[in-house]
Scaffold this active site. Structure first.
Site, PDB file in Angstrom:
ATOM      1  N   HIS A  30       0.839  -1.208   0.000  1.00  0.00           N
ATOM      2  CA  HIS A  30       0.000   0.000   0.000  1.00  0.00           C
ATOM      3  C   HIS A  30       0.872   1.256   0.000  1.00  0.00           C
ATOM      4  O   HIS A  30       0.609   2.199  -0.763  1.00  0.00           O
ATOM      5  CB  HIS A  30      -0.910  -0.007   1.230  1.00  0.00           C
ATOM      6  CG  HIS A  30      -1.693   1.248   1.410  1.00  0.00           C
ATOM      7  ND1 HIS A  30      -2.928   1.460   0.839  1.00  0.00           N
ATOM      8  CD2 HIS A  30      -1.404   2.394   2.100  1.00  0.00           C
ATOM      9  CE1 HIS A  30      -3.369   2.655   1.166  1.00  0.00           C
ATOM     10  NE2 HIS A  30      -2.466   3.246   1.936  1.00  0.00           N
ATOM     11  N   GLU A  31       1.886   1.282   0.848  1.00  0.00           N
ATOM     12  CA  GLU A  31       2.771   2.453   0.886  1.00  0.00           C
ATOM     13  C   GLU A  31       3.541   2.601  -0.422  1.00  0.00           C
ATOM     14  O   GLU A  31       3.795   3.726  -0.871  1.00  0.00           O
ATOM     15  CB  GLU A  31       3.734   2.346   2.073  1.00  0.00           C
ATOM     16  CG  GLU A  31       3.059   2.320   3.437  1.00  0.00           C
ATOM     17  CD  GLU A  31       2.096   3.480   3.652  1.00  0.00           C
ATOM     18  OE1 GLU A  31       2.330   4.572   3.093  1.00  0.00           O
ATOM     19  OE2 GLU A  31       1.086   3.300   4.362  1.00  0.00           O
ATOM     20  N   HIS A  50       1.607   4.576  -2.845  1.00  0.00           N
ATOM     21  CA  HIS A  50       1.759   6.024  -2.734  1.00  0.00           C
ATOM     22  C   HIS A  50       3.015   6.505  -3.467  1.00  0.00           C
ATOM     23  O   HIS A  50       3.007   7.574  -4.089  1.00  0.00           O
ATOM     24  CB  HIS A  50       1.837   6.441  -1.271  1.00  0.00           C
ATOM     25  CG  HIS A  50       0.532   6.325  -0.544  1.00  0.00           C
ATOM     26  ND1 HIS A  50      -0.645   6.830  -1.049  1.00  0.00           N
ATOM     27  CD2 HIS A  50       0.221   5.768   0.664  1.00  0.00           C
ATOM     28  CE1 HIS A  50      -1.633   6.586  -0.201  1.00  0.00           C
ATOM     29  NE2 HIS A  50      -1.140   5.939   0.840  1.00  0.00           N
TER      30      HIS A  50
END
Length: 227
Positions: free
Chosen positions: A98-99, A102
């Protein structure tokens, strides 16, 4: 004693936030005990994802705490927490992916992420002044000057929360797609990753709802006092 019924809106927002926070911790705790079949660690998964996306200028660092994982676009650093960094659990790999989502958004100049960056200094400024101006406006009866200014400044915090939603949802969608396509997570494990990321998404939905309810409360108070 006078009871301000608009406090109910604040309590609803607080309850939503507590529910979402408890949910993400419970879900993460459950799947942090389930090791990925391929035995890859979260930091290794993050490296593969970033390099697979052609990103080589983002460092991966270890940061203290639990679920303190985040991507720092200004420093080009992806920070993974104690419970994630060296873990080979499904939950940890999902959070790391998920990071990375980003970081990929940043490299592609994803519009909602750029808008969120623009809003940060405005929101920080507004957070310091919005409530003091609103309260002073009520005390001194300045319903056409200080009160609306306070509400206007607070509205940027609400806007920030709602702009955050597509940023977070998109990062999670990217994470699931990349993990599935790359084979780092099997098809049988992928629904478990989705559950972890979905639980995390609820915290952002709860934060947006709580901020919207607070804005509604300010508007109701201002209207009541003005009338």
């Amino acid at each position: 004693m006078y009871f301000d019924w608009t406090y109910i809106l604040v309590l609803i927002g607080a309850a939503l936030s507590l529910w979402a926070s408890a949910g993400v911790r419970s879900t993460y705790s459950k799947y942090s005990k389930v090791s990925a079949l391929h035995g890859i660690t979260a930091v290794e998964a993050a490296e593969r994802i970033l390099h697979g996306a052609g990103i080589y200028d983002v460092r991966i660092e270890h940061v203290a705490g639990s679920l303190t994982d985040h991507y720092d676009s200004s420093a080009k650093v992806l920070r993974l927490s104690d419970s994630v960094y060296q873990s080979s659990s499904i939950a940890a790999i999902g959070v790391a992916a998920h990071e990375c989502g980003h970081a990929i958004q940043d490299s592609e100049e994803y519009m909602p992420l750029r808008l969120r960056h623009v809003l940060v200094p405005i929101v920080n400024f507004g957070n310091h002044l919005s409530m003091p101006l609103f309260i002073l406006g009520l005390i001194f009866g300045m319903y056409t000057t200080l009160v609306p200014i306070g509400i206007f400044l607070f509205s940027f915090a609400v806007l920030f929360q709602f702009v955050t939603l597509p940023v977070e949802f998109n990062a999670s969608s990217r994470a699931v797609a990349i993990l599935g396509d790359s084979g780092m997570i099997s098809a049988e494990e992928l629904p478990k990753v989705k559950k972890v990321l979905r639980a995390a998404a609820y915290t952002y939905l709860a934060a947006a709802a709580a901020s919207a309810l607070q804005l509604l409360r300010l508007l109701l108070i201002a209207r009541r006092r003005r009338d």
